[in-house]
Design a protein around this motif. Structure first.
Motif, PDB file in Angstrom:
ATOM      1  N   ILE A  78       0.842  -1.209   0.000  1.00 19.98           N
ATOM      2  CA  ILE A  78       0.000   0.000   0.000  1.00 19.98           C
ATOM      3  C   ILE A  78       0.875   1.257   0.000  1.00 19.98           C
ATOM      4  O   ILE A  78       0.630   2.206  -0.742  1.00 19.98           O
ATOM      5  CB  ILE A  78      -0.971  -0.014   1.210  1.00 19.98           C
ATOM      6  CG1 ILE A  78      -2.012  -1.129   1.010  1.00 19.98           C
ATOM      7  CG2 ILE A  78      -1.638   1.327   1.409  1.00 19.98           C
ATOM      8  CD1 ILE A  78      -2.935  -0.968  -0.202  1.00 19.98           C
ATOM      9  N   GLN A  83      -2.573   0.615  -3.662  1.00 22.70           N
ATOM     10  CA  GLN A  83      -3.777  -0.224  -3.815  1.00 22.70           C
ATOM     11  C   GLN A  83      -3.399  -1.691  -3.971  1.00 22.70           C
ATOM     12  O   GLN A  83      -2.247  -2.004  -4.297  1.00 22.70           O
ATOM     13  CB  GLN A  83      -4.574   0.212  -5.054  1.00 22.70           C
ATOM     14  CG  GLN A  83      -3.816  -0.010  -6.361  1.00 22.70           C
ATOM     15  CD  GLN A  83      -4.380   0.785  -7.519  1.00 22.70           C
ATOM     16  OE1 GLN A  83      -4.469   2.015  -7.430  1.00 22.70           O
ATOM     17  NE2 GLN A  83      -4.746   0.114  -8.596  1.00 22.70           N
ATOM     18  N   ASP A  85      -5.219  -4.775  -6.087  1.00 20.40           N
ATOM     19  CA  ASP A  85      -6.331  -5.167  -6.954  1.00 20.40           C
ATOM     20  C   ASP A  85      -6.495  -6.675  -7.010  1.00 20.40           C
ATOM     21  O   ASP A  85      -7.605  -7.172  -7.191  1.00 20.40           O
ATOM     22  CB  ASP A  85      -6.081  -4.657  -8.383  1.00 20.40           C
ATOM     23  CG  ASP A  85      -5.898  -3.161  -8.402  1.00 20.40           C
ATOM     24  OD1 ASP A  85      -6.893  -2.452  -8.195  1.00 20.40           O
ATOM     25  OD2 ASP A  85      -4.746  -2.692  -8.571  1.00 20.40           O
ATOM     26  N   PRO A 128      -9.613  -5.210   3.409  1.00 23.47           N
ATOM     27  CA  PRO A 128     -10.009  -3.828   3.734  1.00 23.47           C
ATOM     28  C   PRO A 128      -9.612  -2.836   2.636  1.00 23.47           C
ATOM     29  O   PRO A 128     -10.362  -1.892   2.349  1.00 23.47           O
ATOM     30  CB  PRO A 128      -9.242  -3.544   5.038  1.00 23.47           C
ATOM     31  CG  PRO A 128      -9.059  -4.899   5.657  1.00 23.47           C
ATOM     32  CD  PRO A 128      -8.882  -5.849   4.514  1.00 23.47           C
ATOM     33  N   HIS A 129      -8.477  -3.070   1.978  1.00 22.51           N
ATOM     34  CA  HIS A 129      -8.037  -2.154   0.908  1.00 22.51           C
ATOM     35  C   HIS A 129      -8.887  -2.349  -0.345  1.00 22.51           C
ATOM     36  O   HIS A 129      -9.167  -1.392  -1.071  1.00 22.51           O
ATOM     37  CB  HIS A 129      -6.549  -2.371   0.613  1.00 22.51           C
ATOM     38  CG  HIS A 129      -5.697  -2.107   1.827  1.00 22.51           C
ATOM     39  ND1 HIS A 129      -5.439  -0.833   2.277  1.00 22.51           N
ATOM     40  CD2 HIS A 129      -5.101  -2.963   2.700  1.00 22.51           C
ATOM     41  CE1 HIS A 129      -4.691  -0.903   3.386  1.00 22.51           C
ATOM     42  NE2 HIS A 129      -4.482  -2.190   3.662  1.00 22.51           N
ATOM     43  N   LYS A 131     -12.013  -3.344  -0.264  1.00 22.17           N
ATOM     44  CA  LYS A 131     -13.326  -2.768   0.071  1.00 22.17           C
ATOM     45  C   LYS A 131     -13.325  -1.260  -0.168  1.00 22.17           C
ATOM     46  O   LYS A 131     -14.288  -0.706  -0.689  1.00 22.17           O
ATOM     47  CB  LYS A 131     -13.682  -3.062   1.536  1.00 22.17           C
ATOM     48  CG  LYS A 131     -14.215  -4.476   1.754  1.00 22.17           C
ATOM     49  CD  LYS A 131     -14.662  -4.672   3.204  1.00 22.17           C
ATOM     50  CE  LYS A 131     -15.237  -6.053   3.420  1.00 22.17           C
ATOM     51  NZ  LYS A 131     -15.539  -6.350   4.829  1.00 22.17           N
ATOM     52  N   LYS A 132     -12.214  -0.620   0.203  1.00 22.92           N
ATOM     53  CA  LYS A 132     -12.123   0.839   0.012  1.00 22.92           C
ATOM     54  C   LYS A 132     -12.297   1.203  -1.455  1.00 22.92           C
ATOM     55  O   LYS A 132     -12.874   2.205  -1.806  1.00 22.92           O
ATOM     56  CB  LYS A 132     -10.740   1.329   0.488  1.00 22.92           C
ATOM     57  CG  LYS A 132     -10.780   1.939   1.874  1.00 22.92           C
ATOM     58  CD  LYS A 132      -9.432   2.535   2.235  1.00 22.92           C
ATOM     59  CE  LYS A 132      -9.065   2.140   3.649  1.00 22.92           C
ATOM     60  NZ  LYS A 132      -7.636   2.171   3.929  1.00 22.92           N
ATOM     61  N   LYS A 133     -11.741   0.359  -2.329  1.00 25.34           N
ATOM     62  CA  LYS A 133     -11.815   0.602  -3.781  1.00 25.34           C
ATOM     63  C   LYS A 133     -13.119   0.098  -4.389  1.00 25.34           C
ATOM     64  O   LYS A 133     -13.469   0.432  -5.514  1.00 25.34           O
ATOM     65  CB  LYS A 133     -10.654  -0.145  -4.449  1.00 25.34           C
ATOM     66  CG  LYS A 133      -9.683   0.781  -5.152  1.00 25.34           C
ATOM     67  CD  LYS A 133      -8.732   0.028  -6.044  1.00 25.34           C
ATOM     68  CE  LYS A 133      -8.759   0.603  -7.437  1.00 25.34           C
ATOM     69  NZ  LYS A 133      -7.873  -0.105  -8.352  1.00 25.34           N
ATOM     70  N   GLY A 134     -13.789  -0.798  -3.643  1.00 23.20           N
ATOM     71  CA  GLY A 134     -15.022  -1.399  -4.181  1.00 23.20           C
ATOM     72  C   GLY A 134     -14.751  -2.400  -5.280  1.00 23.20           C
ATOM     73  O   GLY A 134     -15.625  -2.707  -6.099  1.00 23.20           O
ATOM     74  N   GLN A 177     -19.572  -6.396  -2.463  1.00 24.39           N
ATOM     75  CA  GLN A 177     -18.643  -5.267  -2.322  1.00 24.39           C
ATOM     76  C   GLN A 177     -17.639  -5.211  -3.473  1.00 24.39           C
ATOM     77  O   GLN A 177     -16.576  -4.607  -3.357  1.00 24.39           O
ATOM     78  CB  GLN A 177     -17.937  -5.360  -0.976  1.00 24.39           C
ATOM     79  CG  GLN A 177     -18.989  -5.180   0.117  1.00 24.39           C
ATOM     80  CD  GLN A 177     -18.448  -5.367   1.489  1.00 24.39           C
ATOM     81  OE1 GLN A 177     -17.781  -4.485   2.008  1.00 24.39           O
ATOM     82  NE2 GLN A 177     -18.703  -6.529   2.050  1.00 24.39           N
TER      83      GLN A 177
END
Ligand SMILES: NC(=O)c1ccc[n+]([C@@H]2O[C@H](COP(=O)([O-])OP(=O)(O)OC[C@H]3O[C@@H](n4cnc5c(N)ncnc54)[C@H](O)[C@@H]3O)[C@@H](O)[C@H]2O)c1
Length: 253
Positions: A78, A83, A85, A128-129, A131-134, A177
């Motif tokens: 990170i 990110q 992916d 969690p990362h 999820k932040k990006k969807g 998500q």
């Protein structure tokens, strides 16, 4: 534009065999690769091959079944790339044919820790990362031994079965998500791991046994698995989650 342009992919055990082939394939399709590997030299060789091909990669060395290493792997990814992916949980350890009375507690723990717990840890800290990006894609490398069990492989089969159920349980938890979780069951594959499965047998006989067990008539090539992982991580597979694909030349039939 490659199928994975601009994506950041963590691939565990990417220093050898199926993981290295996956890393090279993903890099060719434009992904930046984080090589999560126990062995420094092996990781360096994958990074060098990717860079020779004009791609981008970074090695982060450690034991994927160790929570402190997993936290470091995710934090450093990170910090450097911003990110995550793609996560391919590929690192694994083999088991030579061993009757249950001779399986040690250490062997059992190693199998469960590397072949199953590691995917829980990486998912726990990477999700969690995502999820932040969807958005995100996780591929877990199980084995056809999770479905077509063999004698003498109790701990390996138990661990590979656990990662399949983890895949499905996690897939349904995060489906809404934008995160997809799938698994691949490779058949006997042409990698350094193969001969360790028949370490207790005559090497020529052992190899023949594995080759003859595949209806298509050849061993799995690392690229067979890399190509399936690529498909699952690409947008072409955007409606696929919780699936378990046998890439095994018919071995599981
Ligand atoms: N080769 C086969 O016949 C076969 C068949 C079915 C499934 N699989 C599975 O495919 C995956 C890849 O296997 P392979 O054949 O490429 O094996 P391999 O031995 O060539 O590569 C495995 C890599 O994982 C790394 N690794 C092992 N323990 C680790 C740890 N604790 N932390 C970080 N890295 C670690 C190793 O250093 C190695 O580079 C494994 O999960 C394996 O169980 C292999």
């Amino acid at each position: 534009m490659g199928k994975l342009s601009g994506r950041i992919a963590i691939i565990t055990g990417a220093g050898s065999g199926l993981g290295q082939a996956t890393a090279l394939t993903f890099a060719n399709e434009g992904a930046t690769i984080v090589v999560a590997e126990l062995r420094e030299e092996a990781a360096a060789s994958t990074v060098a091959k990717i860079e020779e091909g004009g791609g981008k990669a970074k090695a982060i060395i450690g034991d994927i079944s160790n929570v402190d290493y997993v936290k470091k792997l995710i934090d450093e990814t990170i910090t450097e790339f911003g990110q995550i992916d793609i996560l391919v949980n590929n690192a694994g350890v083999p088991m030579s044919f061993t009757p249950i009375e001779e399986v040690t507690e250490e062997q059992w723990d190693l199998q469960l820790n590397v072949n199953a717990k590691a995917a829980f840890l990486t998912s726990k800290y990477a999700i969690p990362h995502m999820k932040k990006k969807g958005k995100g894609s996780i591929v877990n490398i199980s084995s056809i031994a999770s479905k077509r069990v063999r004698p003498g492989l109790t701990a390996y089969c138990a661990a590979k079965g656990a990662i399949v159920l983890l895949t499905q349980a996690l897939a349904i938890e995060v489906a809404n998500q934008g995160i997809r979780v799938n698994a691949i069951n490779p058949g006997p594959a042409e990698t350094p791991m193969l001969e360790k499965f028949f370490a207790s047998m005559d090497p020529v006989e052992g190899r023949k046994l594995f080759e003859n067990s595949v209806p298509i008539g050849r061993l799995c090539e690392p690229e067979d698995i890399a190509n399936m992982s690529l498909y699952l991580c690409s947008d072409e597979a955007s409606f696929i989650t919780g699936a378990v694909y046998d890439v095994d030349g018919g071995r599981g039939l």
